[in-house]
Design a protein around this motif. Structure first.
Motif, PDB file in Angstrom:
ATOM      1  N   LEU A 147       0.827  -1.201   0.000  1.00  0.00           N
ATOM      2  CA  LEU A 147       0.000   0.000   0.000  1.00  0.00           C
ATOM      3  C   LEU A 147       0.868   1.260   0.000  1.00  0.00           C
ATOM      4  N   ASP A 189       1.911   6.742  -6.884  1.00  0.00           N
ATOM      5  CA  ASP A 189       0.788   7.541  -7.373  1.00  0.00           C
ATOM      6  C   ASP A 189       0.946   9.009  -6.999  1.00  0.00           C
ATOM      7  N   SER A 215      -6.157   9.716  -1.069  1.00  0.00           N
ATOM      8  CA  SER A 215      -6.227   8.253  -0.935  1.00  0.00           C
ATOM      9  C   SER A 215      -4.837   7.643  -1.004  1.00  0.00           C
ATOM     10  N   ALA A 216      -3.985   8.164  -1.896  1.00  0.00           N
ATOM     11  CA  ALA A 216      -2.610   7.671  -1.988  1.00  0.00           C
ATOM     12  C   ALA A 216      -1.815   8.048  -0.741  1.00  0.00           C
ATOM     13  N   THR A 222     -11.438   6.344   1.366  1.00  0.00           N
ATOM     14  CA  THR A 222     -10.165   5.895   1.933  1.00  0.00           C
ATOM     15  C   THR A 222      -9.629   6.895   2.948  1.00  0.00           C
ATOM     16  N   HIS A 223      -9.549   8.168   2.553  1.00  0.00           N
ATOM     17  CA  HIS A 223      -8.941   9.156   3.446  1.00  0.00           C
ATOM     18  C   HIS A 223      -9.771   9.333   4.711  1.00  0.00           C
ATOM     19  N   GLY A 226       1.119   3.840  -3.077  1.00  0.00           N
ATOM     20  CA  GLY A 226       0.703   5.193  -2.752  1.00  0.00           C
ATOM     21  C   GLY A 226       1.751   6.224  -3.107  1.00  0.00           C
ATOM     22  N   PRO A 247      -5.686   7.216  -9.845  1.00  0.00           N
ATOM     23  CA  PRO A 247      -5.254   7.563  -8.485  1.00  0.00           C
ATOM     24  C   PRO A 247      -5.870   8.868  -7.994  1.00  0.00           C
ATOM     25  N   SER A 274      -1.833   6.098   2.783  1.00  0.00           N
ATOM     26  CA  SER A 274      -0.963   4.965   3.119  1.00  0.00           C
ATOM     27  C   SER A 274       0.099   5.374   4.132  1.00  0.00           C
ATOM     28  N   TYR A 293      -3.913  -2.374  -4.424  1.00  0.00           N
ATOM     29  CA  TYR A 293      -3.232  -1.405  -3.565  1.00  0.00           C
ATOM     30  C   TYR A 293      -3.278   0.026  -4.101  1.00  0.00           C
ATOM     31  N   ARG A 294      -3.892   0.261  -5.249  1.00  0.00           N
ATOM     32  CA  ARG A 294      -4.154   1.636  -5.691  1.00  0.00           C
ATOM     33  C   ARG A 294      -5.543   1.998  -5.192  1.00  0.00           C
TER      34      ARG A 294
END
Length: 710
Positions: free
Chosen positions: A242, A249, A634-635, A567-568, A246, A630, A638, A602-603
């Motif tokens: 991850l 990206d 979110s990236a 995600t964030h 991340g 991406p 990680s 993992y993206r």
């Protein structure tokens, strides 16, 4: 979405992206179907600076499209599409012609054809190409326009297009084609390509272009290296992958502020674009969060983000831009844009209630991570003006809460949940502004208390005391009006997503309360109540935190803000749970997020479906079909997740670092650790941290002896 004044298409539906292959090197990207063909479909194209340069690039060999067999994502900016051609009369069923298209965002692609059959072949190769030079706003809203007339380039090696809004050019490096132009596009043809057995034929297609006129001072691609350390992570494979994906990206989403070239240092001020394809530019909120999450790897990205936004800080009252003195920019575009459904935004738009307090907190957190004192002092006046805007905005209403009052034609909701149906009550009714969102009050409180600490370190005790007094008043008002009793639940109360006029709380649990945990506006017992709600089945999908409770009307697992998982948002909640000692809840959400990451390669997308995880089944998380991927925060999440697992809490001004890891052995079924990270960056020092499976700190190395490690 249609860019003013060029609207020529008819709005339709937003293109879906879940099955689109995207390669990105900000501010450019390319998008196509999984076979690599660009057929002029809604999202297809090579893009740069929010302008589609080419939307059709369709390869034919012997009047047929090759048959796709595979895709290889070589890097965020590079993808290889492989296809084959088969022929009747061949001695076997094996393909005898292999076609490879190596595509690179911002450049074009290389076409390679190999004859792997036993006999020579003569092929007819043709590329059909066209464009509408549409703005990204038109593309996002599904507007369709007729293709533009193409013109043969002066050297007869390609085609070019022009409109009032932009220009584009496609040229060939290699065997010269027969070029055909016309009102609906053009063709590049090689009518007789002879390939002996084992031979290869190759051409390079260069695609270039820009908006017209080019916007002055608009972000550009970076020239220098990444402004962060590349850590070495050893431990759980899901976390390692991850972080690796991340960071790759984030590099692809990196942009720089060209106006920084006028600074004496001639440096590059880096920031992270919000996301590809729709938001590949500066977004105040998104870029700030990405920089905050990346602070464990250095303060340089935060410094660049702060200066990029500081140069564009509001100076005047402007109703159209929603600009005000001290207010931080929400969104920067090359041109004004119409987004459909009555939304009309200027190129410089300030309609965000949260970017301004988040700007202040980014500076104070960067200071704690060791941003150099001269930089902190130079940025401090901008943060003070931002804090003045926050306080003035709170004083606008008698209840003293930070609300947003959108203009007609601007964004209706002005926090991270900004879709038109983002705020609903427990009955599923849409609630309109002016609203005071719960997490925004937390942002304001954290900004004020952090700024007070910073001012006190500069021997400005009077200003610090004033801010602390104001923050305490906000905390008390928050406690009085935001809590809602929830009988029949394991958690008997929760925090309302917002309060409306008359401080009426908006009922219905939502994920927003998770972002309060790290702000300090809620006490220890309150954090426990929030944690209990976050891990209830109605908010915890098993893959991450739902944006809206599944137990209330209006929940939709594929709604942008009404039930999907961001995600964030999940990682910010995990950070807060880690900081406030709610470790079991942090472990539950972390494990679900990491399991989701496996299914997305993992993206991590901007958001994904909020359907429940079913143990011991083959159910997987679903992509939100129009999500950016991406996507910046979110990236960066990680790295924030890595920091939460380690429990890092620095204070460079006091030369102190707290390391309070999560108990890794509580992950199920087999635990998580041990975990070691080398390449963290604190106050100019490269440090490493190693923790055991049980969460015991085994080593912290790299800090000078005068630092205190707790």
């Amino acid at each position: 979405m249609s860019e003013s004044p060029e609207s020529t298409g008819t709005p339709s539906l937003q293109p879906l992206l879940h099955d689109v292959v995207i390669c990105v090197s900000a501010p450019a990207f390319a998008a196509s179907a999984r076979d690599g063909q660009l057929r002029g479909l809604p999202a297809d194209g090579f893009y740069d600076q929010d302008r589609r340069l080419v939307h059709t690039l369709c390869l034919l060999i012997d009047d047929r499209e090759p048959e796709p067999i595979g895709i290889q994502i070589l890097a965020p900016e590079t993808v290889r599409f492989t296809s084959v051609c088969r022929y009747h009369g061949d001695q076997t069923d094996d393909p005898t012609v292999i076609v490879e298209r190596l595509r690179t965002a911002g450049h074009g692609e290389t076409l390679t054809i190999r004859n792997v059959g036993p006999v020579a072949r003569t092929l007819q190769v043709e590329i059909i190409t066209a464009t509408d030079l549409a703005g990204i706003a038109d593309v996002k809203s599904g507007c369709s326009s007729r293709p533009l007339r193409s013109t043969t380039t002066p050297d007869a090696d390609g085609l070019s297009w022009r409109s009032r809004q932009g220009r584009a050019c496609l040229t060939v490096d290699g065997p010269r084609p027969d070029v055909g132009d016309g009102p609906d596009g053009g063709t590049l043809a090689w009518p007789s390509v002879r390939l002996a057995s084992g031979a290869t034929w190759q051409v390079r297609l260069h695609i270039s272009g820009r908006p017209s006129p080019e916007p002055a001072g608009h972000p550009r691609a970076p020239k220098g290296p990444v402004p962060w350390l590349e850590p070495v992570v050893n431990g759980n494979r899901r976390l390692v992958e991850l972080v690796r994906q991340g960071l790759g990206d984030l590099n692809a989403l990196r942009l720089v502020d060209p106006t920084a070239a006028t600074e004496p240092e001639g440096r590059e001020d880096n920031f992270i674009a919000a996301g590809c394809p729709w938001y590949l530019t500066l977004f105040g909120r998104d870029s700030i969060w990405a920089a905050r999450m990346m602070l464990p790897l250095g303060t340089e990205l935060a410094r660049g983000t702060l200066w990029t936004l500081a140069r564009r800080q509001g100076k005047v009252i402007d109703y159209w831009r929603e600009e005000a003195p001290g207010r931080i920019l929400h969104e920067l575009r090359p041109a004004d844009s119409r987004h459909g459904r009555g939304l009309h935004l200027p190129s410089h738009y300030y309609g965000s209630v949260d970017a301004t307090p988040l700007f202040v907190t980014l500076l104070t957190e960067a200071w704690r991570w060791g941003l150099a004192d001269p930089e902190v002092d130079a940025l401090l006046p901008y943060a003070e003006r931002a804090m003045d805007w926050v306080i003035d905005a709170c004083n606008r209403d008698s209840d003293g809460l930070l609300r947003y009052h959108p203009r007609r034609g601007g964004l209706l909701h002005q926090s991270w949940k900004d879709s038109v149906d983002a705020v609903q009550d427990a009955e599923g009714r849409h609630i309109s502004p002016p609203l005071a969102l719960c997490e925004v009050q937390g942002y304001a409180y954290q900004a004020a208390t952090g700024m007070a600490d910073l001012l006190e370190s500069r021997h400005r005790g009077k200003g610090a005391n004033t801010l602390r007094s104001w923050a305490e008043g906000l905390r008390k008002r928050f406690a009085e009006v935001f809590w809602i009793t929830d009988t029949g639940k394991s958690a008997t109360r929760y925090i309302a997503i917002a309060v409306g006029p008359g401080v009426e709380p908006v009922s219905g649990p939502a994920s927003n309360m998770g972002q309060l945990l790290g702000t300090g506006i809620v006490g220890h017992d309150d954090c426990s109540a929030i944690a209990a709600h976050l891990v209830n089945d109605d908010l915890n999908s098993g893959w991450g935190l739902r944006s809206r409770s599944a137990s209330v009307p209006g929940f939709n697992p594929l709604s942008y803000h009404g039930g999907s998982v961001w995600t964030h948002d999940t990682v910010i909640a995990i950070q807060g749970l880690s900081e406030t000692g709610c470790h079991d809840a942090a472990v539950v959400l972390t494990d679900g997020l990491l399991e989701a990451a496996v299914h997305f390669g993992y993206r991590m997308p901007e958001l994904y479906g909020g359907d429940a995880k079913i143990p011991n089944s083959s159910v997987v998380p679903l992509a939100y079909p129009a999500a950016c991927r991406p996507q910046g925060w979110s990236a960066a999440a990680s790295v924030a997740l890595l920091s939460a697992l380690l429990g890092l809490r620095p204070d460079a001004s006091a030369k102190r670092l707290q390391v309070r890891p999560l108990p890794l052995d509580r992950f199920r079924p087999v635990g998580f650790g041990p975990l070691s990270v080398d390449g963290l960056h604190l106050a100019g020092h490269r440090i490493s941290v190693r923790i055991s499976r049980t969460g015991v700190v085994e080593a912290v190395e790299g800090l000078p002896k005068d630092w205190q490690v707790e």
